[in-house]
Each structure stands twice: as structure tokens, then as C-alpha cells.
Design a protein around this motif. Sequence first.
Motif, PDB file in Angstrom:
ATOM      1  N   VAL A 173      -6.259   0.901   5.344  1.00  0.00           N
ATOM      2  CA  VAL A 173      -6.492   2.100   4.525  1.00  0.00           C
ATOM      3  C   VAL A 173      -7.252   3.152   5.324  1.00  0.00           C
ATOM      4  CG1 VAL A 173      -7.698   2.984   2.491  1.00  0.00           C
ATOM      5  CG2 VAL A 173      -6.379   0.858   2.326  1.00  0.00           C
ATOM      6  N   TYR A 221      -2.870   6.505   2.551  1.00  0.00           N
ATOM      7  CA  TYR A 221      -3.339   5.487   1.613  1.00  0.00           C
ATOM      8  C   TYR A 221      -4.648   5.944   0.972  1.00  0.00           C
ATOM      9  CZ  TYR A 221      -0.143   2.345   4.183  1.00  0.00           C
ATOM     10  OH  TYR A 221       0.947   1.772   4.775  1.00  0.00           O
ATOM     11  N   LEU A 245       0.826  -1.209   0.000  1.00  0.00           N
ATOM     12  CA  LEU A 245       0.000   0.000   0.000  1.00  0.00           C
ATOM     13  C   LEU A 245       0.858   1.255   0.000  1.00  0.00           C
ATOM     14  CD1 LEU A 245      -2.681  -1.198   2.576  1.00  0.00           C
ATOM     15  CD2 LEU A 245      -3.045  -0.824   0.128  1.00  0.00           C
TER      16      LEU A 245
END
Length: 383
Positions: free
Chosen positions: A143, A149, A105
Amino acid sequence: MARREDYLTPEVLADVDEVDRYLASKGKIDYPTHTEQDSPPTAYSIAIDDPLPPPKFLSLEQMMTHNTDPMPKQVIEGVLHKGSKMIISGSSKAGKTLSLLHLGLAAANGSTWLGHRTATSKVIYLDFELKKRIAARRIAEMVNANDQYDPKNQNFMYCSLRGQSRTLEDLVHHIEDLENHRPDLVIVDPFYKLATGADENDAGAIGEIVNRMEKFSERLDCSFVYAHHFSKGNKSDTDHIDRASGSGVFARDPDAILTLTPHEEEDHLVLEATLRDFPTPSPQVVEFSWPNFIHKPDLEPKLRKPGQTKAKKDRLNKLSDALVELLEINSIMGLNNLKIKLEEKTGEEIHPDTIRNIIKKDENIIVQKRGKGLENIYSYKQD
């Protein structure tokens, strides 16, 4: 109608006898057999194992002209070039999978990972371990807990392979078939799923697998990162590159070797690295606080020693009792004030992270957050 006997003339039979004598003179031929355990399938091995051109030998003068060639992209700054291989190993449940998901990520978003900056990259995460629905929930939590992110980022591609027996030769074609997603970084978790049936202590078998990784990496022009586990026992007295279980190939083959080893502080890990293409960075400390790893550059990277766990727990229990005694009398404003009063009460120096861990684990300690620039108020829930 012609009959078979019409063709078996003395001349034909003499020729057949001559062929039989010739073949008999060559001895027995052992023909190779193919079993289900053999890999890769012929169609795929031809594709990835194309005959190589003759090697090129360059003079010193020719090599000097290549000195100004551009270096490959640094996928992880100061750690990993595009096209190189990296292993991250750790003890069981040390957070290897979570750290690799964070790497994917972070690289997709060009943000930091365990204190290291990454370049914005196209990422493919090949997951042989987690069920898709569990991985989806875990990624969503990560996230949602990180502003860096972007949930709509198109650079991260995930593939669930749990329960599937796939070779790298197989996967390379499926990746090549993806539209507009030539990866800079491919992450495989965990290694042992690629080594099914191989003895991890067999240098030859493991060497063959890492060679396949290298061909995979060369064909796709991507970095290849994988996770592996430590051998059993406390590893604080073992050189970090030798902590991975199995063959010494794990310490010799990768271009970057990273390890996550328990720190003396609970829920903290020491990140160490040995690198082929970069200077070796200093060991770093990260705190595991679900679902994040928090870089702690101010914390000394002290590894947890054998037998230290019980003593550590006893100390934390003692500090926790002392902290409760303080807060039962009066609320205290500011973590630093809390630290000073606790040190006065116990007569020992205490790191702020230790106090945070105690607070986090005691649901009766109330933290009143007062907003940006204002100190929190700590109190104890009275019955």
C-alpha cells in the motif's frame, strides 16, 4: 403392580416373531458411518446443498429473448466476470501470493492489476498460508509503495486462516454474517489447503473440490480466485494451461486460467491467459520489483529455456563488469547514453531493463536522481 410377564402374551409374542421374520427376509443393511475425515459437517452441507428446483428447458425463441440480458460485472476487465472462477498458477516462489494480494488491493480500489483494469469491488482474501503479522507487514509495504491503493479503503477484507482446517461450507456462513460486505471477489491462497488429504492427481477428488468452489461462488454471487503451483521442472515447452501440477481438472474447470512463468530476463515473468468468456489476450511481461509487479508491454514475452539460467547469469556478470569499467572512468548522464556506451563496449544489443537490473544489484553504482524531466547521472563509488 404389573410385571413384564403380564404383557408378553402368546398373541404379542406371535406378532414379534412375524416382525423378526420380515426383517430377516430383507438381508443385511450396511449403515453409513461418519468419520472426522468426512466433510462437510451435516449442518453446513444442508445449508449449501439445498435441493435444487427442477431444471428449466427453454426453446430457441425463449433463449433469443435472453440475448439482451445484461452481462455480469467484469471484475477484471476482459478476463473475469463476477460469479466466475479463476486459477493463477506458477512455479514455487514465482510471486503467486504477492500477485493475488495485489489483485485484491487493485480490485478494492478499482485500479490496474498486471496490466489489466479492474472494477471497484468488494473483496475478501482468505489466507491459509501467511501468519497474520507477516501478511500485515507485506500488505502495508504494498500500500505504501502504490499511490493507487488507499490505506483507508473499506472494500478489502482479510482473514488469516493459517493453521485452521476450514471447509468452504463453513466459511460461506461466516462471510454471509459480515455486515455490509457482500463480496464481488473472494481470493483463496493456496488451493492445496482446501484439498487437504486429497490426491491432486485424482480427477474425481479435485473435481469434487472445484464443484464446492462453484457452489460457494453461486451462493455468494462472487468470483472465486485461487492459486496453485506448477509441477516440477522447466515449463517453457509445456502448454501454459497444462503447467499446473496434478489433475487435468485444473486445465478444464476454471473460466480463466492465468500462469506466471519465468521470462528469459531475470526477475521478469510472462503472464499468459486462456479464457472461457473472453478472447485470449496476448502474453504480457511483468517485472517483479519488491513489493510490486511492473507491467512491461514493450518487452517480448520470451520464456526462459532449460539450461538458460547459468548462461544468463554468465552474461549478466560479463555486462556488469563492462558497466563498472565504463563508470570507473567517468560518470554518464542518462540511461540511454549508458546503454549506447555499453553496447559499443560489448558489441551486443542490450535491453534497458537489463541495465537497470545490473545497477539495482550493484550497491557501488550510484544513481543521482535529478528530478522530473532531467536525466539521472550514473557513477561508480570509488574506494
